[in-house]
Design a protein around this motif. Structure first.
Motif, PDB file in Angstrom:
ATOM      1  N   PRO A  11       0.844  -1.192   0.020  1.00 34.18           N
ATOM      2  CA  PRO A  11      -0.106  -0.020  -0.036  1.00 34.18           C
ATOM      3  C   PRO A  11       0.748   1.318  -0.027  1.00 34.18           C
ATOM      4  O   PRO A  11       0.873   2.088   0.976  1.00 34.18           O
ATOM      5  CB  PRO A  11      -0.818  -0.097   1.203  1.00 34.18           C
ATOM      6  CG  PRO A  11       0.045  -0.907   2.314  1.00 34.18           C
ATOM      7  CD  PRO A  11       0.780  -2.006   1.253  1.00 34.18           C
ATOM      8  N   THR A  12       1.503   1.541  -1.235  1.00 33.57           N
ATOM      9  CA  THR A  12       2.093   2.730  -1.345  1.00 33.57           C
ATOM     10  C   THR A  12       2.311   3.332  -2.866  1.00 33.57           C
ATOM     11  O   THR A  12       1.804   2.366  -3.484  1.00 33.57           O
ATOM     12  CB  THR A  12       3.750   2.648  -0.616  1.00 33.57           C
ATOM     13  OG1 THR A  12       4.546   3.749  -0.626  1.00 33.57           O
ATOM     14  CG2 THR A  12       4.548   1.744  -1.639  1.00 33.57           C
ATOM     15  N   ASP A  13       2.922   4.177  -3.043  1.00 29.47           N
ATOM     16  CA  ASP A  13       3.304   4.674  -4.341  1.00 29.47           C
ATOM     17  C   ASP A  13       4.343   3.927  -5.196  1.00 29.47           C
ATOM     18  O   ASP A  13       5.192   3.474  -4.517  1.00 29.47           O
ATOM     19  CB  ASP A  13       3.182   6.184  -4.633  1.00 29.47           C
ATOM     20  CG  ASP A  13       4.538   6.553  -3.731  1.00 29.47           C
ATOM     21  OD1 ASP A  13       5.590   6.872  -4.568  1.00 29.47           O
ATOM     22  OD2 ASP A  13       4.483   6.764  -2.642  1.00 29.47           O
ATOM     23  N   ILE A  14       4.126   3.896  -6.399  1.00 24.87           N
ATOM     24  CA  ILE A  14       5.510   3.079  -7.011  1.00 24.87           C
ATOM     25  C   ILE A  14       6.885   3.805  -6.761  1.00 24.87           C
ATOM     26  O   ILE A  14       7.775   3.297  -6.615  1.00 24.87           O
ATOM     27  CB  ILE A  14       5.092   3.179  -8.644  1.00 24.87           C
ATOM     28  CG1 ILE A  14       6.219   2.345  -9.380  1.00 24.87           C
ATOM     29  CG2 ILE A  14       5.048   4.620  -9.192  1.00 24.87           C
ATOM     30  CD1 ILE A  14       6.114   0.827  -8.957  1.00 24.87           C
ATOM     31  N   ASP A  15       7.020   5.201  -6.887  1.00 26.05           N
ATOM     32  CA  ASP A  15       8.247   5.979  -6.457  1.00 26.05           C
ATOM     33  C   ASP A  15       8.901   5.104  -5.066  1.00 26.05           C
ATOM     34  O   ASP A  15       9.839   5.214  -5.072  1.00 26.05           O
ATOM     35  CB  ASP A  15       7.945   7.520  -6.513  1.00 26.05           C
ATOM     36  CG  ASP A  15       7.756   8.009  -7.737  1.00 26.05           C
ATOM     37  OD1 ASP A  15       8.229   7.486  -8.649  1.00 26.05           O
ATOM     38  OD2 ASP A  15       7.055   9.086  -7.506  1.00 26.05           O
ATOM     39  N   THR A  16       8.013   5.316  -3.880  1.00 24.85           N
ATOM     40  CA  THR A  16       8.546   4.803  -2.614  1.00 24.85           C
ATOM     41  C   THR A  16       8.898   3.268  -2.727  1.00 24.85           C
ATOM     42  O   THR A  16       9.848   2.840  -2.301  1.00 24.85           O
ATOM     43  CB  THR A  16       7.424   5.029  -1.765  1.00 24.85           C
ATOM     44  OG1 THR A  16       7.233   6.382  -1.723  1.00 24.85           O
ATOM     45  CG2 THR A  16       7.654   4.630  -0.261  1.00 24.85           C
ATOM     46  N   CYS A  17       7.882   2.586  -3.522  1.00 19.09           N
ATOM     47  CA  CYS A  17       8.299   1.092  -3.332  1.00 19.09           C
ATOM     48  C   CYS A  17       9.470   0.661  -4.113  1.00 19.09           C
ATOM     49  O   CYS A  17      10.441  -0.004  -3.896  1.00 19.09           O
ATOM     50  CB  CYS A  17       7.073   0.515  -4.407  1.00 19.09           C
ATOM     51  SG  CYS A  17       6.911  -1.302  -4.091  1.00 19.09           S
ATOM     52  N   TRP A  18       9.650   1.420  -5.196  1.00 19.25           N
ATOM     53  CA  TRP A  18      10.617   1.103  -6.255  1.00 19.25           C
ATOM     54  C   TRP A  18      12.119   1.575  -5.486  1.00 19.25           C
ATOM     55  O   TRP A  18      13.150   0.895  -5.634  1.00 19.25           O
ATOM     56  CB  TRP A  18      10.574   1.946  -7.627  1.00 19.25           C
ATOM     57  CG  TRP A  18      11.896   1.714  -8.416  1.00 19.25           C
ATOM     58  CD1 TRP A  18      12.940   2.530  -8.767  1.00 19.25           C
ATOM     59  CD2 TRP A  18      12.232   0.547  -9.375  1.00 19.25           C
ATOM     60  NE1 TRP A  18      14.008   1.951  -9.455  1.00 19.25           N
ATOM     61  CE2 TRP A  18      13.451   0.775  -9.832  1.00 19.25           C
ATOM     62  CE3 TRP A  18      11.458  -0.810  -9.460  1.00 19.25           C
ATOM     63  CZ2 TRP A  18      14.012  -0.275 -10.772  1.00 19.25           C
ATOM     64  CZ3 TRP A  18      12.017  -1.413 -10.150  1.00 19.25           C
ATOM     65  CH2 TRP A  18      13.202  -1.388 -10.978  1.00 19.25           C
ATOM     66  N   LYS A  19      12.012   2.812  -4.936  1.00 15.61           N
ATOM     67  CA  LYS A  19      13.087   3.179  -4.251  1.00 15.61           C
ATOM     68  C   LYS A  19      13.609   2.196  -2.997  1.00 15.61           C
ATOM     69  O   LYS A  19      14.657   2.038  -2.994  1.00 15.61           O
ATOM     70  CB  LYS A  19      12.960   4.726  -3.537  1.00 15.61           C
ATOM     71  CG  LYS A  19      14.272   5.230  -2.651  1.00 15.61           C
ATOM     72  CD  LYS A  19      13.810   6.700  -2.162  1.00 15.61           C
ATOM     73  CE  LYS A  19      15.013   7.149  -1.622  1.00 15.61           C
ATOM     74  NZ  LYS A  19      14.681   8.534  -1.141  1.00 15.61           N
ATOM     75  N   ILE A 147       6.679  -2.826   7.157  1.00 14.98           N
ATOM     76  CA  ILE A 147       7.533  -1.399   6.617  1.00 14.98           C
ATOM     77  C   ILE A 147       6.883  -0.636   6.126  1.00 14.98           C
ATOM     78  O   ILE A 147       6.624   0.657   6.141  1.00 14.98           O
ATOM     79  CB  ILE A 147       8.657  -1.813   5.710  1.00 14.98           C
ATOM     80  CG1 ILE A 147       9.700  -2.608   6.475  1.00 14.98           C
ATOM     81  CG2 ILE A 147       9.021  -0.956   5.139  1.00 14.98           C
ATOM     82  CD1 ILE A 147      10.955  -3.440   5.653  1.00 14.98           C
ATOM     83  N   PHE A 148       5.601  -1.137   5.200  1.00 13.46           N
ATOM     84  CA  PHE A 148       5.023  -0.382   4.514  1.00 13.46           C
ATOM     85  C   PHE A 148       3.592  -0.171   4.944  1.00 13.46           C
ATOM     86  O   PHE A 148       2.632   0.417   4.650  1.00 13.46           O
ATOM     87  CB  PHE A 148       4.511  -0.831   3.019  1.00 13.46           C
ATOM     88  CG  PHE A 148       5.864  -0.702   2.031  1.00 13.46           C
ATOM     89  CD1 PHE A 148       6.199   0.451   1.526  1.00 13.46           C
ATOM     90  CD2 PHE A 148       7.057  -1.653   2.166  1.00 13.46           C
ATOM     91  CE1 PHE A 148       7.403   0.710   1.007  1.00 13.46           C
ATOM     92  CE2 PHE A 148       8.057  -1.358   1.420  1.00 13.46           C
ATOM     93  CZ  PHE A 148       8.210  -0.128   0.846  1.00 13.46           C
ATOM     94  N   ASN A 149       3.123  -0.670   6.120  1.00 14.29           N
ATOM     95  CA  ASN A 149       1.813  -0.369   6.731  1.00 14.29           C
ATOM     96  C   ASN A 149       1.908   0.601   7.912  1.00 14.29           C
ATOM     97  O   ASN A 149       2.813   0.508   8.471  1.00 14.29           O
ATOM     98  CB  ASN A 149       0.980  -2.044   7.130  1.00 14.29           C
ATOM     99  CG  ASN A 149       0.599  -2.435   5.962  1.00 14.29           C
ATOM    100  OD1 ASN A 149       0.268  -1.884   4.949  1.00 14.29           O
ATOM    101  ND2 ASN A 149       0.651  -3.960   5.999  1.00 14.29           N
TER     102      ASN A 149
END
Length: 149
Positions: A11-19, A147-149
């Motif tokens: 549950p995050t945007d692609i920029d944050t996920c990719w980074k 990490i992402f929740n």
């Protein structure tokens, strides 16, 4: 040849996920502590095609093993591939795919691998390796949720 596929919603945007996932420095954060994962060489903030990553792991009986992977393909915010160059597998080809979906990112792993030692390797896979690889992915799934929740 064996293959494992795993999908996870993040549950995050692609920029944050990719980074996060394209940074070799984050590998240790999503690897079980008992694996003794330790990167041995200088690594950049973001991966690129041709990057070689050298590390030690302790997958069985706390015995350290040297492993070298190469990042062979990168398509920014879409996918990357790592392949073993030195390590315990005869073949290790790990694809990491990222797709924007409603509310976040779907990450899919496609791991294709072959163990050495022919028939003995197949027995080892059935008795130990298959469940160990699945356990590592289950751990990563749990850590990514934290990490992402």
């Amino acid at each position: 040849m064996f293959q494992l596929k795993h999908k996870q919603f993040i549950p995050t945007d692609i920029d944050t996920c990719w980074k996060f996932f394209s940074s070799p420095a984050n590998l240790k954060k999503i690897t079980p502590d008992y694996m003794g994962f330790d990167v041995k060489n200088e690594i950049p903030l973001e991966m690129y095609e041709g990057l070689m990553i050298e590390y030690t792991v302790k997958p069985l009986l706390n015995i350290p093993m040297n492993w070298i992977t190469e990042i062979t393909h990168v398509k920014h915010q879409s996918y990357f591939v790592d392949e073993q160059r030195k390590g315990p597998y005869k073949i290790w080809h790990h694809e990491h795919h990222f797709k924007v979906v409603n509310g976040g990112v779907e990450m899919e792993d496609v791991l294709t691998y072959v163990l050495p030692l022919g028939f003995i390797g197949k027995i080892a896979h059935a008795l130990l390796v298959k469940s160990k690889v699945q356990e590592i992915f289950n751990y990563r799934n749990k850590k990514v949720k934290e990490i992402f929740n």
